[in-house]
Motif scaffolding. Structure first.
Motif, PDB file in Angstrom:
ATOM      1  N   GLU A  63      -1.575  -2.329   6.717  1.00 52.59           N
ATOM      2  CA  GLU A  63      -0.362  -2.746   6.002  1.00 52.59           C
ATOM      3  C   GLU A  63       0.748  -1.727   6.192  1.00 52.59           C
ATOM      4  OE1 GLU A  63       0.257  -5.459   4.326  1.00 52.59           O
ATOM      5  OE2 GLU A  63      -1.276  -5.910   2.840  1.00 52.59           O
ATOM      6  N   ILE A  71       5.562  -1.386   7.534  1.00 50.04           N
ATOM      7  CA  ILE A  71       6.808  -0.992   6.873  1.00 50.04           C
ATOM      8  C   ILE A  71       7.778  -0.295   7.830  1.00 50.04           C
ATOM      9  CG2 ILE A  71       7.749   0.405   4.992  1.00 50.04           C
ATOM     10  CD1 ILE A  71       5.146  -0.367   3.476  1.00 50.04           C
ATOM     11  N   ILE A 122       6.617 -10.810  -2.651  1.00 49.56           N
ATOM     12  CA  ILE A 122       7.305  -9.985  -1.653  1.00 49.56           C
ATOM     13  C   ILE A 122       8.666 -10.569  -1.344  1.00 49.56           C
ATOM     14  CG2 ILE A 122       7.218  -9.306   0.765  1.00 49.56           C
ATOM     15  CD1 ILE A 122       4.114  -9.214   0.246  1.00 49.56           C
ATOM     16  N   THR A 172       2.256 -12.838  -2.182  1.00 52.62           N
ATOM     17  CA  THR A 172       3.109 -13.038  -1.002  1.00 52.62           C
ATOM     18  C   THR A 172       4.467 -13.567  -1.430  1.00 52.62           C
ATOM     19  OG1 THR A 172       1.081 -13.910  -0.090  1.00 52.62           O
ATOM     20  CG2 THR A 172       2.985 -13.857   1.342  1.00 52.62           C
ATOM     21  N   PHE A 198      12.480 -10.796   7.954  1.00 53.62           N
ATOM     22  CA  PHE A 198      11.939 -11.157   6.649  1.00 53.62           C
ATOM     23  C   PHE A 198      10.771 -12.124   6.818  1.00 53.62           C
ATOM     24  CE2 PHE A 198      13.208 -12.621   2.168  1.00 53.62           C
ATOM     25  CZ  PHE A 198      12.458 -11.615   1.623  1.00 53.62           C
ATOM     26  N   PRO A 250       0.799  -1.222   0.000  1.00 47.46           N
ATOM     27  CA  PRO A 250       0.000   0.000   0.000  1.00 47.46           C
ATOM     28  C   PRO A 250       0.834   1.276   0.000  1.00 47.46           C
ATOM     29  CG  PRO A 250      -0.916  -1.534   1.531  1.00 47.46           C
ATOM     30  CD  PRO A 250       0.336  -2.163   1.010  1.00 47.46           C
ATOM     31  N   THR A 277      -8.622 -14.890  -7.410  1.00 53.74           N
ATOM     32  CA  THR A 277      -8.045 -13.828  -6.575  1.00 53.74           C
ATOM     33  C   THR A 277      -7.241 -14.426  -5.436  1.00 53.74           C
ATOM     34  OG1 THR A 277     -10.143 -12.775  -7.003  1.00 53.74           O
ATOM     35  CG2 THR A 277      -8.652 -11.633  -5.562  1.00 53.74           C
ATOM     36  N   VAL A 325      -3.434 -13.705  -4.661  1.00 53.75           N
ATOM     37  CA  VAL A 325      -2.988 -13.187  -3.366  1.00 53.75           C
ATOM     38  C   VAL A 325      -1.834 -14.019  -2.821  1.00 53.75           C
ATOM     39  CG1 VAL A 325      -3.700 -13.156  -0.975  1.00 53.75           C
ATOM     40  CG2 VAL A 325      -5.044 -11.977  -2.663  1.00 53.75           C
ATOM     41  N   MET A 362      -7.740  -8.612   2.528  1.00 52.17           N
ATOM     42  CA  MET A 362      -8.084  -7.749   1.397  1.00 52.17           C
ATOM     43  C   MET A 362      -9.085  -8.436   0.479  1.00 52.17           C
ATOM     44  SD  MET A 362      -5.642  -5.920  -1.247  1.00 52.17           S
ATOM     45  CE  MET A 362      -6.124  -5.734  -2.925  1.00 52.17           C
ATOM     46  N   VAL A 363      -8.867  -9.722   0.199  1.00 53.28           N
ATOM     47  CA  VAL A 363      -9.824 -10.438  -0.651  1.00 53.28           C
ATOM     48  C   VAL A 363     -11.211 -10.382  -0.022  1.00 53.28           C
ATOM     49  CG1 VAL A 363     -10.398 -12.651  -1.660  1.00 53.28           C
ATOM     50  CG2 VAL A 363      -8.033 -11.955  -1.515  1.00 53.28           C
ATOM     51  N   TYR A 401      -7.509  -1.142   5.945  1.00 55.81           N
ATOM     52  CA  TYR A 401      -6.542  -2.085   5.372  1.00 55.81           C
ATOM     53  C   TYR A 401      -5.223  -1.397   5.035  1.00 55.81           C
ATOM     54  CZ  TYR A 401      -4.276  -5.243   2.196  1.00 55.81           C
ATOM     55  OH  TYR A 401      -3.351  -6.040   1.598  1.00 55.81           O
ATOM     56  N   LEU A 402      -5.350  -0.235   4.459  1.00 56.75           N
ATOM     57  CA  LEU A 402      -4.159   0.507   4.035  1.00 56.75           C
ATOM     58  C   LEU A 402      -3.252   0.813   5.221  1.00 56.75           C
ATOM     59  CD1 LEU A 402      -3.985   1.577   1.039  1.00 56.75           C
ATOM     60  CD2 LEU A 402      -3.917   3.782   2.133  1.00 56.75           C
ATOM     61  N   ILE A 411       2.163 -10.096   6.039  1.00 57.15           N
ATOM     62  CA  ILE A 411       1.525  -9.571   4.841  1.00 57.15           C
ATOM     63  C   ILE A 411       0.696 -10.658   4.173  1.00 57.15           C
ATOM     64  CG2 ILE A 411       2.791  -9.841   2.689  1.00 57.15           C
ATOM     65  CD1 ILE A 411       3.134  -6.741   2.898  1.00 57.15           C
ATOM     66  N   PHE A 412       1.142 -11.886   4.311  1.00 48.48           N
ATOM     67  CA  PHE A 412       0.387 -13.027   3.807  1.00 48.48           C
ATOM     68  C   PHE A 412      -1.013 -13.027   4.410  1.00 48.48           C
ATOM     69  CE2 PHE A 412      -0.867 -17.433   4.760  1.00 48.48           C
ATOM     70  CZ  PHE A 412      -0.951 -17.942   3.479  1.00 48.48           C
ATOM     71  N   LEU A 425      -3.315 -10.079   3.188  1.00 45.57           N
ATOM     72  CA  LEU A 425      -3.827 -10.154   1.824  1.00 45.57           C
ATOM     73  C   LEU A 425      -5.153 -10.905   1.776  1.00 45.57           C
ATOM     74  CD1 LEU A 425      -0.523 -10.643  -0.119  1.00 45.57           C
ATOM     75  CD2 LEU A 425      -2.140  -8.804  -0.419  1.00 45.57           C
ATOM     76  N   PHE A 426      -5.310 -11.894   2.658  1.00 48.28           N
ATOM     77  CA  PHE A 426      -6.596 -12.587   2.700  1.00 48.28           C
ATOM     78  C   PHE A 426      -7.707 -11.643   3.152  1.00 48.28           C
ATOM     79  CE2 PHE A 426      -3.982 -16.331   2.642  1.00 48.28           C
ATOM     80  CZ  PHE A 426      -4.680 -17.083   1.728  1.00 48.28           C
ATOM     81  N   TYR A 458       9.176  -2.841  10.236  1.00 51.03           N
ATOM     82  CA  TYR A 458      10.089  -3.768   9.570  1.00 51.03           C
ATOM     83  C   TYR A 458      11.482  -3.165   9.455  1.00 51.03           C
ATOM     84  CZ  TYR A 458      12.507  -6.136   5.808  1.00 51.03           C
ATOM     85  OH  TYR A 458      13.468  -6.772   5.063  1.00 51.03           O
ATOM     86  N   PHE A 464       7.837 -10.252   8.137  1.00 55.61           N
ATOM     87  CA  PHE A 464       7.190  -9.416   7.129  1.00 55.61           C
ATOM     88  C   PHE A 464       6.313 -10.253   6.208  1.00 55.61           C
ATOM     89  CE2 PHE A 464       6.909  -6.803   3.351  1.00 55.61           C
ATOM     90  CZ  PHE A 464       6.688  -5.564   3.888  1.00 55.61           C
ATOM     91  N   ILE A 465       6.875 -11.335   5.695  1.00 57.88           N
ATOM     92  CA  ILE A 465       6.116 -12.146   4.748  1.00 57.88           C
ATOM     93  C   ILE A 465       4.919 -12.791   5.436  1.00 57.88           C
ATOM     94  CG2 ILE A 465       6.241 -14.229   3.346  1.00 57.88           C
ATOM     95  CD1 ILE A 465       8.802 -13.355   2.315  1.00 57.88           C
TER      96      ILE A 465
END
Lengths: 465, 482
Positions: free
Chosen positions: B134, B138, A414, A411, B157, A379, A403, A407, B171-172, B130-131, B164-165, B168-169, B141, B160-161
């Motif tokens: 996330e 940063i 990244i 990941t 690392f 974002p 989707t 998604v 977000m869906v 959401y924005l 964010i993983f 993202l769900f 991190y 972070f992954i």
């Protein structure tokens, strides 16, 4: 329509300028030509759909937007090419001439209304790209890349032409509107296999150009072998034009048989996402990673094609723009950094080359970081909204499963995009301060600025449309 | 407009800090942090608990999409905003004695983090939420990855992954919900509350949210990033992660998961509850085994957040109120404890319990502060931990007697690992590592004293905060129960 005429003319002028003793005039001249083309592009803004050349070419706001992205990318790429001053073997006039000609092809692909126009556009663009890929004559990898690209490209072109022929056989026309008339009026219960076969073959040819899996095998080698500046050109302009063409084709001629082709594109999109993202994780070369990342972004764009809803159009335009800006910035930094060190006699394009970049070159490190964040879809960057619009377009059609896969794959993305951020910010290296020409810096900063601007306020883009 | 000020002020302070150069950065950052606290307190004074969401603003962001830049403050948001703005200056102050290379970037990242956290707690638009959710990742991190310990690259690392993983769900799920809103779509969170979704869909959305938030908190079995990240991060980043960022997850459960998918809660709530309770016991037992103090607190934090989540999943007034007050208490205690560990580490260069001992002999003040914060953590009556833990356990008990009994073990286990830590580090014979251990300095006291005051304030008169959240909580539960 003006850019086509102007760019053809300017291409020839550029070739003639090559005869002059001073090569210094070429770069500013080409930039000027591109600005004129970009301005002329907007002369037809809001004029509504207009057809040219006996209904073979269409101009409307969508095609103009795609043109604008292509011309803006071209401007930035030419600006960071630096006039090829440091290479005595280079032929700047021919390179710039070919680039301008290839833009004509790209613009034809964006606005075609007739399948022959599409074919001519694809060929103009491709032939120029074959030559530019091999332009580093004394480099074995460049030669290999050009040959590979040409052979595979020629093969794909064959498929495409065959597909166009079958479509003509099925519908009796090359014209998109007439094909649409045919494909949306197939009587219930009957199947037009000729139409299906033609569409599939045509799609194969086009998907090859945008490096969708399983037609992607040429991409990593060609991207790696070609001189970086032309790799940038390929990965932004060819891709944008390719997707504009695919979108145009599917949305203008084949909405009637959506039920037939959407699953084909969906499967290819998933495959492309998997191949691109998983392939990228195992690369040691940044440039090769960007090649695979290019494949994966083709996968995201294919999702927008699969759903083909109202938001798809904006999604593809916005995504192409975001992707082009970040890619140009990334390759721009790569070109600067790779020159500093060599690896096996070549410029070092591996991740290690970026170690400690932020210590002496904070600006370059920041530009690189923003472009990576944008490509990864974090974002506050344009890349996030690109992905967002793509996902909304799929959600509107109700295709959620695709989707979810996208998604998961972002990941994975990244992981490899962050490797270079980690290298440049968190690892120690002995990179000295890199000298960057002021104009070069302006272009990179502009790309970064736009990426952040569209990330903070995507509404601006909406207003422009 | 106060909300907008709350979000923008830390950003402005962060930029000012970054530009002020290496020498002034600390002071500018502290002033920025305190200014935000001032604004938050001003908000609190004008706040009317009964009036719902207040001080809101709304700007069209993506006009055609009905997505707007909208935020406002209700009781639930307010306590978390107060927590964030209260803790951030203390975190900044606690870092003063260290010389972090690149001071300006360090402190400005903390302030950017604050802005993102306040954004999460106040957003009334799902995509804005959401924005920020996330964006908060940063700065922290980079804080952890640049200024962290030896293993920092690998560990951060993974962190972070992992996180964010999960998001993202979410977000869906949000995109899906957005398309379910009637008419021209909108992404206002309150509009999502009105949706009539089939139970099956609710199940999917439940899990999408659950994964996102439970990774952030973290809940069992998504916790594997947490101990390493907490241990490897520099202490200010650990404080941000455990004191505030963890609360984003619990807040998400309260704000999104409960009211949007009540039917999903009915189907899957028990399983989520069981996972939370497993986390409580599992985290406590591992904490008992730890010798590294920072790791020990990391696991204790994992155990505590399990209890908060269990309270939320009980979807009762007690559970939610308990979770909210416990979020405050936990934020205060855990930051105090991490700071004390940092004090001990900076003087002895070790965090291992078997190398420490006998610190009390030369440090009366430190011992008192340590003891108070520790007792707050083990939930002794009249300290802040007690109120929350009591409410939470009673809510879990009402939900299911057996689960309540198991979760109740946290009281015993918590005292075991906490008191063991205190005993081994502070009492006993003096080890060679602590030979010339100095008592706390004035600036360290400036961090610890406000924390200890809050421990007693919340412990003795929790109503100050419970009253703030009560109307918002009961309103939320009305939605859930309809």
């Amino acid at each position: 329509m003006y850019p086509i005429i102007l760019l053809s003319f300017f291409g020839i002028v550029t070739l003639f300028l090559g005869f002059s003793k001073s090569k210094n005039i070429l770069l500013p001249a080409t930039l000027l030509f591109l600005i004129i083309a970009l301005v002329s592009n907007f002369l037809e803004w809001n004029q509504g759909p207009v057809l040219y050349f006996y209904d073979m070419f269409r101009v409307d706001n969508v095609t103009l937007s795609f043109n604008a992205i292509i011309l803006l990318s071209a401007f930035m790429i030419v600006a960071i090419s630096g006039g090829f001053q440091d290479n005595p073997d280079a032929e700047p006039a021919e390179y710039y001439g070919l680039m301008l000609f290839s833009l004509v092809g790209a613009i034809m692909m964006v606005g075609f209304e007739h399948l022959i126009m599409l074919f001519i556009g694809v060929e103009i663009l491709s032939v120029a790209m074959y030559v530019l890929t091999g332009s580093n004559k004394r480099n074995l990898r460049s030669n290999e890349a050009a040959l590979k690209y040409f052979l595979m490209g020629a093969f794909a072109t064959g498929f495409m032409l065959f597909g166009i022929t079958l479509l003509y056989g099925a519908t009796g026309s090359f014209n998109l509107t007439q094909i649409q008339g045919f494909s949306s009026n197939i009587p219930a219960g009957t199947q037009s296999y000729l139409l299906y076969a033609g569409l599939l073959l045509l799609l194969i040819g086009m998907l090859f150009k945008v490096s969708a899996a399983p037609f992607h095998f040429w991409t990593p080698d060609v991207y790696e072998g070609a001189p970086t500046i032309f790799t940038t050109f390929m990965s932004t302009i060819v891709k944008t034009a390719g997707f504009a063409a695919l979108y145009r084709l599917l949305s203008h001629s084949f909405t009637g048989i959506y039920g037939f082709w959407w699953i084909v594109i969906a499967v290819i999109a998933v495959l492309t996402l998997l191949v691109g993202n998983i392939g990228a994780t195992s690369q040691n070369s940044f440039k090769r990673m960007l090649a695979y990342s290019g494949i994966s972004h083709a996968g995201y764009l294919l999702i927008a094609l699969t759903s083909l809803t109202k938001p798809s159009e904006n999604a593809i335009i916005f995504y192409s723009l975001a992707y082009s800006l970040s890619t140009i910035a990334a390759f721009g930094v790569l070109m600067l950094v790779s020159k500093e060190k060599t690896f096996e006699g070549q410029p070092n394009e591996r991740y290690e080359a970026f170690n400690g970049l932020s210590k002496q070159n904070p600006l370059l490190a920041f530009i690189l970081a923003v472009s990576m964040l944008s490509l990864a879809g974090i974002p506050l960057t344009a890349g996030f909204w690109g992905k967002f619009f793509i996902f909304t377009s799929a959600a509107e059609r109700g295709i959620i499963w695709i989707t979810v896969i996208a998604v998961l794959m972002s990941t994975v993305g990244i992981y490899y995009y962050f490797r270079v951020i980690i290298s440049s910010y968190l690892k120690d290296g002995d990179l000295m301060q890199i000298r960057v020409a002021p104009f070069y810096k302006v272009i990179l900063v502009l790309a970064t600025f736009l990426t952040i601007l569209f990330g903070l306020a995507p509404g601006i883009f909406e207003k422009l449309m | 407009m106060l909300t907008l000020l709350l979000i923008l002020l830390p950003i402005a302070a962060g930029i000012a800090t970054f530009l002020s150069g290496e020498r002034l950065a600390k002071q500018v950052a502290l002033i920025g942090g305190l200014a935000s606290l001032g604004v938050a307190i001003a908000t609190w004074l004008q706040f009317d608990p009964a009036a719902g969401s207040q001080f809101g603003f709304k700007y069209a962001w993506l006009a055609s999409g009905g997505i707007s830049f909208a935020a406002g403050i209700d009781g639930i948001s307010l306590v978390l905003v107060l927590l964030t703005t209260f803790l951030t200056p203390l975190i900044i102050l606690s870092a003063f004695k260290h010389d972090y290379k690149g001071t300006a970037s360090f402190y400005s990242l903390i302030l950017f983090m604050e802005a993102a956290l306040i954004g999460v707690f106040t957003a009334t638009d799902a995509f804005l939420f959401y924005l920020f959710f996330e964006a908060a990742l940063i700065p922290v991190y980079f804080l952890a990855a640049i200024w962290g310990g030896e293993n920092r690259l690998k560990v951060t690392f993974k962190f972070f992954i992992y996180t964010i993983f999960g998001s993202l769900f979410m977000m869906v799920a949000l995109v899906y919900l957005y398309y379910q809103t009637p008419g021209a779509h909108t992404s206002e969170i309150t509009a999502f509350y009105q949706l009539q979704l089939s139970p099956q869909v609710q199940g999917f959305i439940f899990w999408a949210f659950f994964v996102a938030f439970s990774i952030k908190m973290p809940l069992f079995p998504f916790h594997t990033w947490q101990p390493d990240t907490y241990t490897e991060s520099p202490t200010p980043a650990t404080m941000l992660l455990s004191g505030i960022m963890l609360k984003m997850g619990v807040y998400g459960l309260i704000r999104l998961l409960l009211p949007i998918v009540p039917a999903g809660m009915q189907t899957w709530g028990t399983l989520a509850m069981v996972l939370s309770v497993i986390g409580i016991i599992y985290g406590s037992i591992i904490a008992i085994q730890q010798s590294d103090m920072k790791r020990l607190i990391a696991y204790s934090s994992f155990a505590h957040v399990g209890l908060m989540a269990a309270g939320v999943f009980s979807s009762s007034v007690n559970g939610l109120q308990g979770a909210l007050i416990q979020m405050l208490a936990h934020g205060i205690n855990v930051i105090g404890l991490f700071f004390i560990i940092d004090i001990i580490y900076s003087r002895t260069k070790t965090r291992y319990l078997d190398q420490l001992g006998g610190i009390t002999q030369s440090t009366p003040h430190l011992s008192v502060y340590f003891m108070v914060l520790l007792l707050g953590s083990v939930a002794l009556p009249l300290t802040n931990g007690f109120v929350g833990e009591f409410l939470l356990l009673s809510s879990v008990f009402q939900y299911d007697g057996w689960l309540g009994a198991v979760a109740g073990l946290t009281i015993i286990l918590g005292s075991v690992y906490m008191l063991r830590m205190f005993q081994k580090s502070m009492f006993g014979p003096r080890s060679k590592w602590v030979e010339d251990f100095q008592d706390i300095t004035a600036s360290e006291r400036a961090v610890l004293l406000p924390l200890v005051i809050m421990v007693f304030w919340i412990g003795i008169y929790p109503n100050t905060f419970l009253k703030l959240t009560e109307p918002a909580v009961s309103q939320l539960l009305q939605l859930v129960n309809n």
